[in-house]
Design an enzyme around this catalytic site. Sequence first.
Site, PDB file in Angstrom:
ATOM      1  N   ASP A   1       0.816  -1.211   0.000  1.00 10.16           N
ATOM      2  CA  ASP A   1       0.000   0.000   0.000  1.00 10.16           C
ATOM      3  C   ASP A   1       0.856   1.270   0.000  1.00 10.16           C
ATOM      4  O   ASP A   1       2.042   1.254   0.308  1.00 10.16           O
ATOM      5  CB  ASP A   1      -0.901   0.033   1.229  1.00 10.16           C
ATOM      6  CG  ASP A   1      -2.044  -0.956   1.161  1.00 10.16           C
ATOM      7  OD1 ASP A   1      -2.057  -1.790   0.231  1.00 10.16           O
ATOM      8  OD2 ASP A   1      -2.921  -0.897   2.043  1.00 10.16           O
TER       9      ASP A   1
ATOM     10  N   HIS B   1       3.593  -2.397   3.257  1.00 10.66           N
ATOM     11  CA  HIS B   1       3.638  -1.010   2.788  1.00 10.66           C
ATOM     12  C   HIS B   1       4.990  -0.730   2.151  1.00 10.66           C
ATOM     13  O   HIS B   1       6.028  -0.916   2.801  1.00 10.66           O
ATOM     14  CB  HIS B   1       3.380  -0.045   3.949  1.00 10.66           C
ATOM     15  CG  HIS B   1       1.984  -0.135   4.488  1.00 10.66           C
ATOM     16  ND1 HIS B   1       1.581  -1.170   5.305  1.00 10.66           N
ATOM     17  CD2 HIS B   1       0.906   0.664   4.305  1.00 10.66           C
ATOM     18  CE1 HIS B   1       0.299  -1.001   5.609  1.00 10.66           C
ATOM     19  NE2 HIS B   1      -0.128   0.109   5.022  1.00 10.66           N
TER      20      HIS B   1
END
Length: 271
Positions: free
Chosen positions: A44, A196
């Site tokens: 992400d 992430h």
Amino acid sequence: MFASLLVTVALALAGCVSAAPQKRALAQVYSKCTVPNTVALTFDDGPHVSLHAISDALSAAGGKGTFFFNGNNFGCIYDDANIERVKYAYNKGHQVASHTWGHKDLSTLSWDQIHDEMWRVEQALQRICGVQPAFMRPPFGNYNNLVREASAVRGQKIAIWDFDSGDSLGVSAQESKNRYDTVVRDHPSTILALNHETVPTTPTQVLPHAIQKLKGAGYKLVTLAECLNQQPYQWVGAPQTKDVSNLFSSLSHAPYSFETGELEVLKASSC
């Protein structure tokens, strides 16, 4: 005649009541893969400087990943370096998907604000890669029925996760590695993992460890769409220019108010 008029008015009012808005369909929410023996490693908050390292590590292992991109979070998706990163991920066969424009909590926004967050990053992916994503991940994993309705209107599915590396929660790289060790030891049929690309230790320390452990356990590293046996994009076309001066002329779905149905410029698709 007056009585007839009253009847007419009553029927008209009854018609207004019966014509109340119909309940909208809800987008499907996925938190688990469905194809046995697969792992979907998702990343992400990019595009970010770590993208190349993540992509190359996955490719070297014979795997693919999924990148949920923002339009303007850690950087502007229309910056030259980020355009190159998005293209790099897509051209290497990884899946690109929507993480909305500004990483706002969609569950706190209005109907039009939700669509605004969605369409602007979709437009960026259309222009950069020529694709309309089939999946959206809401920031923080937060969604409500309004978000599900908006996603359904846009033809998208919502993707969450069933495993969190914890990298965005401030845990150490070693703790993230331990979490991967634990899930590999438990050996579920599938894993949908949240990571992430904006956390420096994820590509340099956590990901190499995770890949080694997952492959050693016999898992296949695939995209989100592959682990669900679905298509990654609603449609695929030709990339466009990053110039936003003719933004609306090339849109297949021009920005409009989803509340009033009227064409309007909500915000310019630049950072």
